[in-house]
Design a protein around this motif. Structure first.
Motif, PDB file in Angstrom:
ATOM      1  N   PRO A 110       0.790  -1.234   0.000  1.00  0.00           N
ATOM      2  CA  PRO A 110       0.000   0.000   0.000  1.00  0.00           C
ATOM      3  C   PRO A 110       0.821   1.283   0.000  1.00  0.00           C
ATOM      4  CG  PRO A 110      -0.866  -1.527   1.612  1.00  0.00           C
ATOM      5  CD  PRO A 110       0.407  -2.121   1.102  1.00  0.00           C
TER       6      PRO A 110
ATOM      7  N   HIS B 231      -6.651   2.184  -3.921  1.00  0.00           N
ATOM      8  CA  HIS B 231      -6.732   1.690  -2.551  1.00  0.00           C
ATOM      9  C   HIS B 231      -8.157   1.194  -2.358  1.00  0.00           C
ATOM     10  CE1 HIS B 231      -2.919   3.081  -0.833  1.00  0.00           C
ATOM     11  NE2 HIS B 231      -3.026   4.077  -1.688  1.00  0.00           N
TER      12      HIS B 231
ATOM     13  N   HIS C  80      -5.925  -4.127   4.859  1.00  0.00           N
ATOM     14  CA  HIS C  80      -5.924  -3.131   3.779  1.00  0.00           C
ATOM     15  C   HIS C  80      -4.941  -3.557   2.697  1.00  0.00           C
ATOM     16  CE1 HIS C  80      -5.784   0.729   1.793  1.00  0.00           C
ATOM     17  NE2 HIS C  80      -4.479   0.741   1.943  1.00  0.00           N
TER      18      HIS C  80
ATOM     19  N   LYS D 218      -3.654  -2.650  -1.707  1.00  0.00           N
ATOM     20  CA  LYS D 218      -3.666  -1.763  -2.859  1.00  0.00           C
ATOM     21  C   LYS D 218      -3.590  -2.609  -4.115  1.00  0.00           C
ATOM     22  CE  LYS D 218      -1.089   2.232  -4.588  1.00  0.00           C
ATOM     23  NZ  LYS D 218       0.027   3.126  -4.268  1.00  0.00           N
TER      24      LYS D 218
END
Length: 103
Positions: free
Chosen positions: A39, A65, A82, A84
């Protein structure tokens, strides 16, 4: 071919794995490949890593993202990590073999 300004030995962790979904498979016809990337990495470092790892020429990179999603296991609710996504467009003659062929 690889700009040493953007790529060094610690950059091997930029590209995590390819995304193989229905939409990503349809993009293969346009010579576009989808990858999950670090990310914190930016487009020049992603481009340098793809060109170094797969020995191809990258024309364009689109990044996004993705929003975090809930994950439930029984009564416990948490969040998926999380990540990307990078969609890489290659030049006309170049390809990346994502599917290993068995003999």
């Amino acid at each position: 071919m690889v700009n040493s300004l953007y790529f060094n030995d610690s950059s091997m962790n930029i590209i995590k794995y390819p995304i193989i979904t229905d939409k990503a498979t349809r993009l293969l016809a346009n010579n576009q490949y989808s990858f999950v990337v670090n990310p914190k990495s930016d487009k020049p470092t992603i481009k340098a890593a793809i060109e170094y790892l797969f020995n191809v020429k990258v024309i364009k990179i689109n990044t996004s993202h993705l929003p975090k999603k809930k994950k439930r296991i029984g009564q416990y609710i948490g969040w998926k990590p999380h990540y990307k996504k990078a969609i890489v467009t290659l030049s006309e003659g170049d390809t990346i073999n994502l599917f290993a062929e068995e003999n």
